[in-house]
Scaffold this motif. Sequence first.
Motif, PDB file in Angstrom:
ATOM      1  N   ILE A  26      -8.224   3.321   7.907  1.00  0.00           N
ATOM      2  CA  ILE A  26      -7.549   4.309   7.929  1.00  0.00           C
ATOM      3  C   ILE A  26      -7.090   4.679   9.530  1.00  0.00           C
ATOM      4  O   ILE A  26      -8.188   4.672  10.185  1.00  0.00           O
ATOM      5  N   ASP A  54      -1.527   6.738   9.231  1.00  0.00           N
ATOM      6  CA  ASP A  54      -1.720   6.984   7.756  1.00  0.00           C
ATOM      7  C   ASP A  54      -1.850   8.765   7.695  1.00  0.00           C
ATOM      8  O   ASP A  54      -1.335   9.204   6.800  1.00  0.00           O
ATOM      9  N   ILE A  56       0.702   5.911   0.306  1.00  0.00           N
ATOM     10  CA  ILE A  56      -0.162   7.170   0.176  1.00  0.00           C
ATOM     11  C   ILE A  56       0.602   8.283  -0.405  1.00  0.00           C
ATOM     12  O   ILE A  56       1.884   8.266  -0.403  1.00  0.00           O
ATOM     13  N   SER A  84       0.770  -1.182   0.032  1.00  0.00           N
ATOM     14  CA  SER A  84       0.024   0.116  -0.020  1.00  0.00           C
ATOM     15  C   SER A  84       0.928   1.247   0.056  1.00  0.00           C
ATOM     16  O   SER A  84       2.030   1.234   0.471  1.00  0.00           O
ATOM     17  N   LYS A 106      -4.851   6.980  -0.168  1.00  0.00           N
ATOM     18  CA  LYS A 106      -4.144   5.754   0.199  1.00  0.00           C
ATOM     19  C   LYS A 106      -4.627   4.723  -0.744  1.00  0.00           C
ATOM     20  O   LYS A 106      -5.872   4.383  -1.247  1.00  0.00           O
TER      21      LYS A 106
END
Length: 429
Positions: free
Chosen positions: A214, A218, A159, A157, A203
């Motif tokens: 979340i 984050d 961001i 993942s 994200k």
Amino acid sequence: MDSIRVRDFIENEVPNWNDEVVSVARFKAFSGQRSDWEPRFVFWRDLIIKVATHFQLLLIRPSQVKNDWFNRGGLTPLCLDHVLSLMYNEGDITRTVDLADPMSGRLSQLLRKVSNLITRPASPDIRSEECVIVTTLLKDKAAEVVKHLSESHWTSSCIITMKKFQGICGGPEEASAILRYLSGCGIAQYLSAHKKEFVEGVKFFLSGAALSGISNLDFDVLHLIWTTEKLQQQLDVIDRRYESSRKSAMASLHSGNRKLALRYAREMKLFNQSREKCSSLLNRVEEVLGVIADAESTKKVSEAMQIGARAIKENKISVEDVDLCLRDLQESIDSQKEIERVLEQTPSYTDMDDEDIEEEFKNLELDIVEESQVHTPAPEKACTGAEERATEVLNDAFSNLKLSDGKLRITQVASSGDKEPKKLEMEAV
């Protein structure tokens, strides 16, 4: 979008576009059974999608499609309203409001989907819409965005800030449509942080990663990433101003105005100091992001170790076999570290003191002198016998360079007159 370019493209794609007889039949409104006008609908639908794909128009304006794209001397197709309505009903185009709102919660999105399944909303009037989205292009561009992020991030993942996301997508409107689509697919989630400034980001869940909520981390990561982008922008501004001052100082020296050139040299020194401070802060922020990434990687490694333990038990692999493999791996790592340690112990000549303003000024004067000189190729020197012999000795020395017990050993073969080779041992400092 330039309508002239679109018309030129259509004329090249449709051979009989300017044929009056064929155009009259095409421009007529639909009437009768669908089988009567189905070929004309397919022609207009495919042509609209082909134009949008060629010019990468994710968003198209129905009014522009009708009045500009297919305008022939003031005549426009009478069937286009019907064509756009059918394209919407069949899913070839969609509206922005039909896609999931990334700023709403997941429960709200789920309720909206259930509501649309239970009661189908009435077909809207596409002519009144400001913009509609070409579905095929939306899917293709969303896939390109995910692929781009997957190639630039090794984690499952990532961001990014909204500004960077908009840059990847090609604009704010395109980014909004793609974010809505990816949010509905469960691949992206909208983020926003309210600290000293309002920061927006996204994200992404890459490589088929499972969706997760979340967390506060984050939001902190988003703010750190936003800070790095702001610092990088500031560095770019400083670099541009430094280069501008340097050019001005050079011009002042050319004109003989030494006093003005010295003032620009002081500005250059100040810009250098500002850049050092900004770079130091940027490095600290990037170091924090690196620590966070390492922590996430460690978490993944821990999960992998648990899976590995289960696999060992299921496949009946002994602990001794695993320990032997680990020892071999550790020996390889230690050998690599030993080589790196010896190489790092070689003297470094890169450390230099900061230059003061006078040094900066002298460098500028040297640049002026170098620019005024005419560069002529230096004559090649004939190598003497002694130089050739020295070159051969150096080549032999480097070819016999060996690393042993933390020391650099050089075995040099002596001249032909010596009976035994001489060994030179040099310890790395």
